[in-house]
Motif scaffolding. Structure first.
Motif, PDB file in Angstrom:
ATOM      1  N   SER A 368     -46.146 -45.747  28.683  1.00  0.00           N
ATOM      2  CA  SER A 368     -45.317 -46.791  29.277  1.00  0.00           C
ATOM      3  C   SER A 368     -44.155 -47.142  28.354  1.00  0.00           C
ATOM      4  CB  SER A 368     -46.162 -48.042  29.535  1.00  0.00           C
ATOM      5  OG  SER A 368     -45.359 -49.153  29.860  1.00  0.00           O
ATOM      6  N   THR A 369     -44.456 -47.282  27.065  1.00  0.00           N
ATOM      7  CA  THR A 369     -43.429 -47.621  26.089  1.00  0.00           C
ATOM      8  C   THR A 369     -42.387 -46.517  25.982  1.00  0.00           C
ATOM      9  OG1 THR A 369     -45.056 -48.914  24.848  1.00  0.00           O
ATOM     10  CG2 THR A 369     -43.039 -48.264  23.681  1.00  0.00           C
ATOM     11  N   LEU A 370     -42.822 -45.252  26.018  1.00  0.00           N
ATOM     12  CA  LEU A 370     -41.890 -44.124  25.930  1.00  0.00           C
ATOM     13  C   LEU A 370     -40.963 -44.072  27.142  1.00  0.00           C
ATOM     14  CD1 LEU A 370     -44.232 -41.332  24.503  1.00  0.00           C
ATOM     15  CD2 LEU A 370     -42.600 -42.770  23.256  1.00  0.00           C
ATOM     16  N   VAL A 371     -41.489 -44.404  28.309  1.00  0.00           N
ATOM     17  CA  VAL A 371     -40.630 -44.448  29.503  1.00  0.00           C
ATOM     18  C   VAL A 371     -39.565 -45.536  29.331  1.00  0.00           C
ATOM     19  CG1 VAL A 371     -40.565 -44.945  31.972  1.00  0.00           C
ATOM     20  CG2 VAL A 371     -42.382 -43.501  31.040  1.00  0.00           C
ATOM     21  N   GLY A 372     -39.971 -46.697  28.815  1.00  0.00           N
ATOM     22  CA  GLY A 372     -38.999 -47.761  28.561  1.00  0.00           C
ATOM     23  C   GLY A 372     -37.925 -47.329  27.579  1.00  0.00           C
ATOM     24  N   LEU A 373     -38.315 -46.579  26.549  1.00  0.00           N
ATOM     25  CA  LEU A 373     -37.345 -46.089  25.566  1.00  0.00           C
ATOM     26  C   LEU A 373     -36.416 -45.052  26.186  1.00  0.00           C
ATOM     27  CD1 LEU A 373     -39.709 -45.797  22.475  1.00  0.00           C
ATOM     28  CD2 LEU A 373     -37.821 -47.411  22.753  1.00  0.00           C
ATOM     29  N   ALA A 374     -36.960 -44.191  27.048  1.00  0.00           N
ATOM     30  CA  ALA A 374     -36.124 -43.177  27.698  1.00  0.00           C
ATOM     31  C   ALA A 374     -35.103 -43.821  28.624  1.00  0.00           C
ATOM     32  CB  ALA A 374     -37.006 -42.197  28.470  1.00  0.00           C
ATOM     33  N   ILE A 375     -35.473 -44.936  29.264  1.00  0.00           N
ATOM     34  CA  ILE A 375     -34.517 -45.679  30.094  1.00  0.00           C
ATOM     35  C   ILE A 375     -33.459 -46.315  29.199  1.00  0.00           C
ATOM     36  CG2 ILE A 375     -34.256 -47.689  31.595  1.00  0.00           C
ATOM     37  CD1 ILE A 375     -37.037 -47.005  32.752  1.00  0.00           C
ATOM     38  N   SER A 376     -33.877 -46.901  28.085  1.00  0.00           N
ATOM     39  CA  SER A 376     -32.942 -47.518  27.152  1.00  0.00           C
ATOM     40  C   SER A 376     -31.966 -46.500  26.584  1.00  0.00           C
ATOM     41  CB  SER A 376     -33.711 -48.192  26.016  1.00  0.00           C
ATOM     42  OG  SER A 376     -32.835 -48.734  25.052  1.00  0.00           O
ATOM     43  N   ASP A 377     -32.455 -45.278  26.349  1.00  0.00           N
ATOM     44  CA  ASP A 377     -31.612 -44.214  25.795  1.00  0.00           C
ATOM     45  C   ASP A 377     -30.712 -43.570  26.839  1.00  0.00           C
ATOM     46  OD1 ASP A 377     -32.632 -44.541  23.260  1.00  0.00           O
ATOM     47  OD2 ASP A 377     -34.083 -42.908  23.422  1.00  0.00           O
ATOM     48  N   PHE A 379     -31.726 -41.514  29.218  1.00  0.00           N
ATOM     49  CA  PHE A 379     -32.263 -40.256  29.749  1.00  0.00           C
ATOM     50  C   PHE A 379     -32.760 -40.441  31.177  1.00  0.00           C
ATOM     51  CE2 PHE A 379     -33.105 -39.558  25.090  1.00  0.00           C
ATOM     52  CZ  PHE A 379     -32.174 -38.544  24.935  1.00  0.00           C
ATOM     53  N   ILE A 380     -33.330 -41.608  31.439  1.00  0.00           N
ATOM     54  CA  ILE A 380     -33.750 -42.001  32.786  1.00  0.00           C
ATOM     55  C   ILE A 380     -32.884 -43.190  33.181  1.00  0.00           C
ATOM     56  CG2 ILE A 380     -35.652 -42.894  34.197  1.00  0.00           C
ATOM     57  CD1 ILE A 380     -37.584 -41.518  32.225  1.00  0.00           C
ATOM     58  N   LYS A 381     -32.333 -43.150  34.367  1.00  0.00           N
ATOM     59  CA  LYS A 381     -31.431 -44.231  34.764  1.00  0.00           C
ATOM     60  C   LYS A 381     -32.183 -45.547  34.943  1.00  0.00           C
ATOM     61  CE  LYS A 381     -28.038 -45.541  38.265  1.00  0.00           C
ATOM     62  NZ  LYS A 381     -27.360 -45.164  39.547  1.00  0.00           N
ATOM     63  N   SER A 382     -33.307 -45.493  35.653  1.00  0.00           N
ATOM     64  CA  SER A 382     -34.030 -46.720  35.984  1.00  0.00           C
ATOM     65  C   SER A 382     -35.453 -46.369  36.415  1.00  0.00           C
ATOM     66  CB  SER A 382     -33.327 -47.469  37.117  1.00  0.00           C
ATOM     67  OG  SER A 382     -34.157 -48.461  37.683  1.00  0.00           O
ATOM     68  N   GLU A 383     -36.349 -47.322  36.283  1.00  0.00           N
ATOM     69  CA  GLU A 383     -37.699 -47.079  36.792  1.00  0.00           C
ATOM     70  C   GLU A 383     -37.733 -47.065  38.317  1.00  0.00           C
ATOM     71  OE1 GLU A 383     -38.053 -51.601  35.750  1.00  0.00           O
ATOM     72  OE2 GLU A 383     -36.821 -49.876  35.185  1.00  0.00           O
ATOM     73  N   GLU A 384     -36.616 -47.447  38.946  1.00  0.00           N
ATOM     74  CA  GLU A 384     -36.532 -47.384  40.398  1.00  0.00           C
ATOM     75  C   GLU A 384     -36.104 -45.998  40.888  1.00  0.00           C
ATOM     76  OE1 GLU A 384     -37.755 -49.745  42.042  1.00  0.00           O
ATOM     77  OE2 GLU A 384     -37.878 -51.202  40.403  1.00  0.00           O
ATOM     78  N   ASP A 385     -35.822 -45.088  39.968  1.00  0.00           N
ATOM     79  CA  ASP A 385     -35.467 -43.717  40.362  1.00  0.00           C
ATOM     80  C   ASP A 385     -36.630 -43.065  41.099  1.00  0.00           C
ATOM     81  OD1 ASP A 385     -33.048 -43.983  39.126  1.00  0.00           O
ATOM     82  OD2 ASP A 385     -33.474 -42.631  37.456  1.00  0.00           O
ATOM     83  N   LYS A 386     -36.309 -42.258  42.090  1.00  0.00           N
ATOM     84  CA  LYS A 386     -37.325 -41.470  42.786  1.00  0.00           C
ATOM     85  C   LYS A 386     -37.781 -40.335  41.863  1.00  0.00           C
ATOM     86  CE  LYS A 386     -36.523 -43.846  46.574  1.00  0.00           C
ATOM     87  NZ  LYS A 386     -37.462 -44.874  47.067  1.00  0.00           N
ATOM     88  N   ILE A 387     -39.061 -40.043  41.887  1.00  0.00           N
ATOM     89  CA  ILE A 387     -39.573 -39.022  40.970  1.00  0.00           C
ATOM     90  C   ILE A 387     -39.072 -37.634  41.332  1.00  0.00           C
ATOM     91  CG2 ILE A 387     -41.602 -40.402  40.437  1.00  0.00           C
ATOM     92  CD1 ILE A 387     -43.270 -38.479  42.149  1.00  0.00           C
ATOM     93  N   THR A 388     -38.700 -37.426  42.585  1.00  0.00           N
ATOM     94  CA  THR A 388     -38.197 -36.108  42.993  1.00  0.00           C
ATOM     95  C   THR A 388     -36.806 -35.827  42.418  1.00  0.00           C
ATOM     96  OG1 THR A 388     -37.537 -37.163  45.081  1.00  0.00           O
ATOM     97  CG2 THR A 388     -39.583 -35.865  45.078  1.00  0.00           C
ATOM     98  N   LYS A 389     -36.152 -36.844  41.888  1.00  0.00           N
ATOM     99  CA  LYS A 389     -34.882 -36.626  41.183  1.00  0.00           C
ATOM    100  C   LYS A 389     -35.114 -35.756  39.954  1.00  0.00           C
ATOM    101  CE  LYS A 389     -31.228 -39.199  38.751  1.00  0.00           C
ATOM    102  NZ  LYS A 389     -30.697 -40.560  38.410  1.00  0.00           N
ATOM    103  N   TYR A 390     -36.302 -35.899  39.355  1.00  0.00           N
ATOM    104  CA  TYR A 390     -36.625 -35.162  38.134  1.00  0.00           C
ATOM    105  C   TYR A 390     -37.647 -34.047  38.374  1.00  0.00           C
ATOM    106  CZ  TYR A 390     -34.484 -39.438  36.414  1.00  0.00           C
ATOM    107  OH  TYR A 390     -33.609 -40.478  36.206  1.00  0.00           O
ATOM    108  N   ARG A 407     -41.412 -46.434  38.895  1.00  0.00           N
ATOM    109  CA  ARG A 407     -42.118 -47.717  38.845  1.00  0.00           C
ATOM    110  C   ARG A 407     -43.489 -47.603  39.502  1.00  0.00           C
ATOM    111  NH1 ARG A 407     -42.446 -52.440  42.228  1.00  0.00           N
ATOM    112  NH2 ARG A 407     -42.482 -54.372  41.000  1.00  0.00           N
ATOM    113  N   ASP A 408     -43.571 -46.870  40.601  1.00  0.00           N
ATOM    114  CA  ASP A 408     -44.855 -46.702  41.285  1.00  0.00           C
ATOM    115  C   ASP A 408     -45.855 -45.965  40.392  1.00  0.00           C
ATOM    116  OD1 ASP A 408     -43.967 -47.925  43.679  1.00  0.00           O
ATOM    117  OD2 ASP A 408     -43.053 -46.049  44.334  1.00  0.00           O
TER     118      ASP A 408
END
Length: 629
Positions: A368-377, A379-390, A407-408
């Protein structure tokens, strides 16, 4: 969830196997009460050698049987009789088991400790050597002579396999069924001494497969209500520890069974274990040049006294102290801190300060923390991104994957299916697979719309791991090393891998106990360490504190004052809207518990959950402790 007897054939490699009665009726309850009102039994002692051949013709067995009144919810069952005896060095059990049709009895021989024997007709001798209700040891023999042993934990007597002892048995088939003899050396069992006598508690269990009945004596699931029995003049023993676990023996056993290259081969190692990091590949995580120092101001007596005054400890109804309870309940490390100062620290059962402790699902909170860091960096735009984007290949599998957001996945509300049934189940695919990426893409499937219901599901963190790999361009462990581990002041660690170099995202961080405390302190201090904002404060808040959820989302958690957010568990505190307690939790009873209100952190690590009734009881006890500290 406790398994019923008729579920045993489907769960040969389940992480836990449960001895459970179907429903306790009034007849069974009354019988249980009568049994437990009896005085202690002084068992038959023999000075003669008992020949373990299954025939039951030695003189000691000619005495009155211990019981022939095994019961289930339908009342007394007369097809089993049990004898118990002992000498200075051994416990003995003899059993007569009658069946409807001997031709239907299993005859297939299995390797020792093969859990598939639970689908056969079997009997078990269970002994609580301390007579304290915290734990008992079970010795099972089936109609083919296969053997299995393990430890029983309250309240549903789940049978776990950290404990395994050297003992012998024999069975003899006859026209009515089969007879069993067991010889259990005392030297391999933890025993409490009291002058010349030792008080234990025992139970007999029989699974009659042909009638689909599990019966027992005494008629209780409560280890604290087993039949009390007194032994005199036995030779003193010197077990390694109070839990009776020999880690070297268990590791050698798993290594002898496991083949890491296939799913079935990895499952043959049996129950998930704190030693799994020694079996699987792993990727190193380099620590900080100068790991964060923790300070000491020990208040051991105060901490122990507060824990001993919690209702969970009092309900043990035992005269042992808190530290003895920790060791008996298969704890390996226990640390209590206020801010960065250690108030209480202890290690048990062969572990010490510099030991490696594997995380199991505590790793999810790191993810969970790594996902937050990837958003901060970025690399991931938002936790609201659809997973099929990646993970666009999921669209070929089912177009509905495009509805699921990151987010889901973080919230365990992705709508993905997850089943514990059958073999291999989703548990095996997500924990044991030698190629986790392929296993996820092949077996993940949709059962509901996302965001509607909470369902704990190991596909979610694995998908998050694949997203982290693709967006950061690095292995998850390397990204964790650079963005989290070194910056929080961690020491050298590792992350377990599958055979294709992918981190076991749902588990498998391997580090020292102080590293879990360092991680907790980072969260306690809202993501900041040494004047540097390592994790965005907004992410710490978003990940650990409760969010509004739809009606019916996880009502059964709310009934226990518990919530779940971004791969973190939490417990509500009145008046603490943005500072509720939160914790990471892993299989076998791994906990990183944080109480922001009192600035407290509690680390409990173990090789089983131990004495407490199910996983949530440790957090309930920690919550009570923090409340009264």
């Amino acid at each position: 969830m406790a398994l019923q007897t008729n579920d045993f054939p489907k769960h040969g490699f389940r992480k836990k196997i449960y001895f459970t009665l179907f429903l306790l009726g009034t007849t069974l309850f009354a019988h249980s009460q009568n049994v437990n009102e009896k005085e202690k039994i002084t068992a038959h002692k023999t000075n003669s050698t008992i020949n373990i051949d299954g025939i039951l013709n030695d003189p000691i067995w000619q005495k009155t049987p211990l019981t022939n009144q095994l019961c289930d919810e339908n009342g007394q069952y007369n097809n089993t009789a049990a004898w118990f005896a002992y000498d200075a060095d051994n416990l003995y059990a003899g059993l007569i088991c009658k069946v409807n049709n001997t031709s239907k009895l299993n005859t297939k021989l299995l390797d020792r400790d093969n859990q598939f024997m639970l689908r056969n007709d079997w009997v078990a001798f269970c002994v609580d050597t301390y007579h304290d209700g915290i734990k008992a040891y079970a010795f099972l023999v089936d109609a083919a002579g296969n053997e299995l042993d393990g430890s029983l934990n309250p309240p549903t007597r789940d049978l776990s396999f950290s404990f395994s002892s050297k003992w012998t048995s024999a069975i003899k088939r006859n026209q009515d069924g089969y007879t069993v003899e067991m010889k259990i050396p005392l030297e391999n069992l933890p025993v409490r001494w009291n002058k010349d006598s030792v008080t234990m508690a025992i139970q007999i269990i029989r699974y009659d497969k042909q009638n689909n009945r599990m019966v027992q004596w005494p008629a209780t699931k409560d280890i604290g209500k087993f039949q009390t029995i007194v032994l005199h003049g036995i030779n003193q023993t010197h077990p390694q520890n109070l839990s009776g676990v020999n880690l070297e023996d268990r590791l050698a056993y798993k290594k002898s069974k496991i083949d890491v290259t296939t799913l079935l081969g990895r499952c043959q190692g049996g129950d998930a274990s704190v030693m799994d990091y020694l079996l699987f590949k792993k990727r190193d995580i380099s620590g900080a040049e100068h790991p964060r120092m923790l300070h000491y101001h020990l208040q051991t007596e105060k901490v122990n006294r507060i824990f001993e005054n919690t209702s969970y400890f009092k309900n043990l109804n035992t005269n042992i102290d808190f530290e003895t309870m920790l060791e008996r309940s298969q704890t390996t490390a226990f640390i209590v801190l206020r801010n960065d100062t250690i108030l209480n620290e202890n290690y048990f059962n062969g572990f010490h300060k510099d030991s490696t402790f594997t995380s199991f699902s505590v790793a999810k909170s790191f993810v969970s923390t790594l996902v937050g860091l990837a958003i901060s960096d970025g690399f991931i735009k938002s936790e609201e991104d659809k997973i099929t984007k990646y993970l666009p290949e999921l669209m070929k599998k089912d177009a509905r994957f495009s509805e699921i957001t990151i987010r889901d996945l973080l919230s365990m509300s992705s709508g993905l299916a997850y089943s514990h049934d059958g073999f291999p189940s989703d548990d095996e695919f997500t924990y044991q697979s030698p190629d986790l990426r392929s296993a996820v893409l092949e077996h993940v499937r949709i059962s509901d719309h996302p965001g509607k219901h909470w369902l704990y599901n190991n596909y979610n963190p694995l998908l998050l791991g694949m997203i982290l790999e693709r967006t950061t361009g690095k292995s998850v462990a390397k990204y964790a090393e650079e963005k989290l581990w070194k910056k929080m002041g961690g020491s050298n660690a590792s992350w377990s891998l599958d055979e294709h170099g992918f981190e076991k995202m749902e588990s498998g961080i391997n580090c020292k106990a102080h590293d879990y405390a360092r991680f907790a302190l980072l969260l306690l201090n809202k993501g900041k360490y040494n004047g540097i904002q390592v994790i965005p404060e907004s992410w710490v808040q978003k990940a650990t504190q409760p969010q509004e959820r739809p009606t019916g989302y996880y009502d059964y958690l709310l009934k226990n004052n518990t919530y779940y957010n971004y791969l973190w568990w939490g417990k509500f505190r009145d008046g603490q809207e943005n500072a509720n307690d939160f914790f990471a939790m892993g299989n076998k009873g791994e906990y990183v518990y944080i109480c922001p209100q009192k600035k407290l952190t509690i680390i409990r690590l173990g090789f089983e959950y131990g004495f407490t009734p199910a996983s949530m009881s440790w957090p309930d006890m920690f919550y009570q402790f923090a409340t009264h500290f």
